[in-house]
Write an enzyme that holds these catalytic residues in place. Sequence first.
Site, PDB file in Angstrom:
ATOM      1  CG  ASP A  82     -50.789   9.110 -38.923  1.00 14.00           C
ATOM      2  OD1 ASP A  82     -50.266   8.772 -37.997  1.00 14.00           O
ATOM      3  OD2 ASP A  82     -50.225  10.319 -39.613  1.00 14.00           O
ATOM      4  CE1 TYR A 307     -53.477  10.830 -37.330  1.00  7.85           C
ATOM      5  CE2 TYR A 307     -55.844  10.371 -38.758  1.00  7.85           C
ATOM      6  CZ  TYR A 307     -54.046  10.992 -39.039  1.00  7.85           C
ATOM      7  OH  TYR A 307     -53.725  11.300 -40.245  1.00  7.85           O
ATOM      8  NE  ARG A 309     -53.210  14.910 -41.601  1.00  5.84           N
ATOM      9  CZ  ARG A 309     -52.652  15.018 -41.372  1.00  5.84           C
ATOM     10  NH1 ARG A 309     -51.690  13.914 -40.240  1.00  5.84           N
ATOM     11  NH2 ARG A 309     -51.736  16.282 -41.712  1.00  5.84           N
ATOM     12  CG  HIS A 354     -61.768   7.486 -37.274  1.00  2.00           C
ATOM     13  ND1 HIS A 354     -60.894   8.379 -37.900  1.00  2.00           N
ATOM     14  CD2 HIS A 354     -61.013   6.516 -37.594  1.00  2.00           C
ATOM     15  CE1 HIS A 354     -59.836   7.815 -39.229  1.00  2.00           C
ATOM     16  NE2 HIS A 354     -60.248   6.473 -39.006  1.00  2.00           N
TER      17      HIS A 354
END
Length: 775
Positions: A82, A307, A309, A354
């Site tokens: 991850d 994702y 998180r 991200h």
Amino acid sequence: MSKNLVIVESPAKAKTIEKYLGKDFQVLASYGHVRDLIPKEGAVDPNNDFAMKYEVIERNQKHVQAIAKALKTADTLYLATDPDREGEAISWHLLELLKEKKLLKDKPVHRVVFHEITKKAVTDAIANPEPLAINLVNAQQARRALDYLVGFNLSPLLWKKIRRGLSAGRVQSPALRMIVERELEIEAFKTREYWTINAALTAHEQAFKAKLTQFDGEKISQFSITNEQLAEKTRQTLLDAADGQLMVAKLEKKQQKRNPAPPFITSTLQQEASRKLGFTTKRTMIVAQQLYEGIDIGGETAGLITYMRTDSVNLSVDAVEDIRALIAENYGADNVPKEPRLFKTKSKNAQEAHEAIRPTYPRYLPSQIKDQLSIEQFKLYELIWKRTIACQMIHATLNMVAVDLSCGDGKHVFRATGSTIATPGFMTVYLEGKDDSAESDDKESFLPPMEEGRPVQLGDVIAGQHFTEPPPRYGEASLVKSLEEHGIGRPSTYASIISTLQNREYVTLDSKRFYPTDVGRIVNKFLTEHFTKYVDYDFTANLEDQLDAVSRGEKDWVPLMHDFWKPFTTLIHEKEESVHRKDVTQEAIDEKCPDCGSPLSIRLGRNGRFIGCTNYPECSYTRNLNDDPGASDEPEIVEGRTCPKCESPLVIKAGRYGKFIGCSGYPKCKHIEPLEKPLDTGVECPQCKKGNILKRKSRNSKIFYSCSEYPTCDYALWNAPIKESCPECAWPILTVKETKRRGVEKVCPQKDCKYVTPYEGDPADVQGPKEPGAL
């Protein structure tokens, strides 16, 4: 022979990725972390720059061996864990293990990062590998070392000063402090009475209310009217002055814009799933993990969300273009703003590479894939989908109206407010929930047409009594929000913080609200009084910021560890000598012992807090904490009942697991029964067909279901029964079962029958205890 070996954390993720990469790639799972600190003192050596001793996690030994075996025949190793510090640490630990085994030799090793499990994202990442981010690894090691040092040094002190088996954590302790402080605030709260005055009005045959805002020329505040006599006097004065009507003195109309909430980050997803779906933070992350790793959608396995998180509210350019096109098609082009909406990330450490949590394929409408998802998966996916779509839609426009109505000569004024939705915009799709929102008496409503200078018919003046209320206890959503606001922990840790507090029995969750236990109160009292700095919100947040600086390469982790360790270990040694057990577990009260005259104190016992004599063991006087001091020490007799074994009177007793009914002839007769009567489910026992199945509570407070004819009939279940026959084996009942992977289902309780189907009702109505591996 496979030329390329790819390592991920989970088998579900491995299965999805392997389909994307083809026959030249073998994908194996590490099943999470492959090694951890040795579980004993000395795992972290402060005298040697905090050198750490690791060992392979026993349950993952076979997975490490499988990876080592596969690597022998592979040419290249790809580490595809991850894209966060946990994932980076897993890759680093695995790499270190493989180096120790001398399996790498000259084989190239690549770190592969992707934020969604789609074919394009995975293949692009494989084509553009990155080096291992050692700064993230160092930050994770520092966090792990800090947590270890705090636990291994502070926990033994709690054993000595409070009781054995207790433990303290670096981030859990400030979270416990929040819950205890809120409880103390509630207990100290003094209720105040106040009254509101409202006018019941009618205009154009529509009834509405207006609130008194000015009386006799003075502004009305919350506590202007504090008793019934004054309220009634005010009411009568207004009725006399109005003479059946109020005059519209001022009419204001304006439009207000409301913008959509940003797309989800981890913390906001946890909060909203708690508010709207009733999910715990742990359940939210488990279901989100399933959606991220991949779901079989009509023969094609796909990761449905990015994702989960993340601290970033960014959306990729491609995603925004796709979302805007989808809005135009489904909701009309007029609901698409001229320019894409941009949101600013609050977190200082959010990695802009991200993305926020969003659907990987927005065109997978929730309704279209509902049949391929479990009930929980569908609910969470729909929530994420709606929030993402709404964030790129136009603002909502509200028509706001405020009317001042004068009474008599104008010295008394009422106000009515209302709103209508002019343009729903994003509200067509989604509206963010609120914590602890209560409907107020003057909430906005629809108002009839009115004109300045025109009268409005007055029906009555209503005086309403109210009492102030203490702040609400924390629920999961509000606790996560508070942790985030204070900078305590990080998104990936919120679920474990809450689980740890519950597992340690420092807090309990009742009606979705956190209550501190007696032990939790004492532990918090000890930490806040003697380790004030380390449960201080600002200190904890500052330490998190420093660890984030390590992850960005701005700070070295070893000096950070030294700065923390030296004062911490000094304080541990000081408190070991200066603090006595009674200072922590006893709290003096202004009351004398009725037996010997010595002072009484609140003490912590095996069954919680109680009041006892400080002259113990010479004096053994005790009573329950909330008992009346003048009450008799004699146990309360259960009226109209005698022991079924020896016919002695039954009495109410208190034990380790709370109050229960027992025989007054104890210890000769040991008959006991629960204080709370088992609840009848109304479902006939399928085994004896004589009794009904009752909902009972075991000694450790777990719920189970058993026949009312016990011990004659021993039929029992862990899952709640329902009055439905199994369509496959015709067993007279089914049960409602909840598991991590499949959510809530109706299941046949017969071992040989495999009947399972989704449960469409509310699981809270029939929910039983969780089985191992269930949520």
